[in-house]
Write an enzyme that holds these catalytic residues in place. Structure first.
Site, PDB file in Angstrom:
ATOM      1  N   LYS A  19      -4.938  -1.966  13.971  1.00  0.00           N
ATOM      2  CA  LYS A  19      -4.152  -0.893  14.574  1.00  0.00           C
ATOM      3  C   LYS A  19      -4.503  -0.775  16.060  1.00  0.00           C
ATOM      4  CE  LYS A  19      -3.256   1.799  10.412  1.00  0.00           C
ATOM      5  NZ  LYS A  19      -4.055   1.126   9.379  1.00  0.00           N
ATOM      6  N   GLU A  42       0.830  -1.208   0.000  1.00  0.00           N
ATOM      7  CA  GLU A  42       0.000   0.000   0.000  1.00  0.00           C
ATOM      8  C   GLU A  42       0.865   1.258   0.000  1.00  0.00           C
ATOM      9  OE1 GLU A  42      -0.895   1.821   3.574  1.00  0.00           O
ATOM     10  OE2 GLU A  42      -1.146  -0.053   4.690  1.00  0.00           O
TER      11      GLU A  42
END
Length: 284
Positions: free
Chosen positions: A140, A8
């Site tokens: 996360k 990404e």
């Protein structure tokens, strides 16, 4: 099977500070090459989808101030407006899938936010429908982990822990949340091939814990997070800006420890993803 690994670009544009972001992007591609794989960083350059950014394009994505952070939903907007855009997990998966790429390495996935539980990442929707192996260090650490895991289950995303039966959470190695365990690259490739055989949608989401020497203790992280959350409450940041803002404040309060850990978990995920890719190529 061509051994291409998707990467990404949001981590370059919004996840890591300059110039660490450039150095890391280049190093990840070099690590993949050492294993016989070809890493392709995905992004949108002046309204054009690019699968495999050049060195100059990586520098531009890392340093420009007008780079939009996009999920799958914003891909056509960025193209129509001829914008520069960094792809999140969801957008990277969608573009990679359209280019027949089957393995993707990232840092952490998005999920359900602690602060606003209606703020749910597009990553979960894309993971539920796109068949791909995604290697991540977990959701996360700033997310509501239990709610995120519940959403992964609801969306029928195949979640496995590589050499762990406990959910890792990005900077933090363990969370006391149970997940199914796998112990070999062959098992992971086999799971994916069964998904293909029976036409089952969605990703095989491989949670690969951060190496011990770079992990942050949960209590220490929570202390830094509380300070960062206080700063967020005092700001006007909303929506897609929340995660980059919190990551920046965490880096400040940890004196760069979270940045160093982020880089190391990215490298670790690329290494594991390439091993899976090599195994998958043998089995197809």
């Amino acid at each position: 099977m061509e051994k291409i690994l998707a990467l990404e670009s949001t981590v370059i544009a919004h996840g890591l500070p300059f110039p660490i972001n450039i150095d890391t992007a280049v190093e990840l591609e070099e690590l993949a090459a050492e294993t016989g794989c070809s890493a392709k960083t995905i992004g949108i350059i002046a309204g054009q989808i690019k699968v495999g950014l050049s060195r100059e394009e990586i520098v531009q994505i890392a340093s420009r101030k007008d780079v939009l952070k996009i999920g799958t939903a914003e891909i056509p907007f960025a193209l129509a407006k001829k914008m520069w855009a960094a792809t999140t997990v969801s957008a990277t998966m969608r573009i990679a899938h359209l280019n027949n790429i089957k393995v993707f390495a990232t840092g952490g996935i998005g999920g359900v936010h602690k602060i606003d539980q209606w703020d749910v990442s597009q990553d979960l929707a894309e993971l539920s429908r796109t068949r791909m192996i995604v290697v991540s260090a977990g959701p996360k650490s700033i997310l509501d982990l239990r709610s995120t895991v519940e959403m992964l289950e609801t969306f029928q995303i195949t979640v496995v822990g590589y050499k762990t039966d406990e959910l890792p959470a990005f900077y933090c190695k363990s969370t006391s949340i149970h997940i199914n365990r796998v112990d070999s690259f062959e098992e992971i490739a086999s799971i994916f091939l069964f998904k293909e055989k029976f036409n089952l949608p969605g990703a095989v989401l491989v949670f690969n814990p951060i190496p011990d020497e770079h992990a942050i203790e949960v209590e220490q992280f929570e202390e830094w997070y509380r300070l960062s959350e206080h700063d967020l409450d005092a700001s006007s940041v909303k929506g897609k800006g929340v995660t980059p803002f919190l990551l920046s404040r965490l880096a400040h309060y940890s004196k760069g420890k979270t940045v160093r850990s982020n880089v190391e978990l990215l490298k670790n995920n690329v290494k594991v993803a390439c091993e899976i890719l090599n195994q998958l190529s043998k089995m197809q």
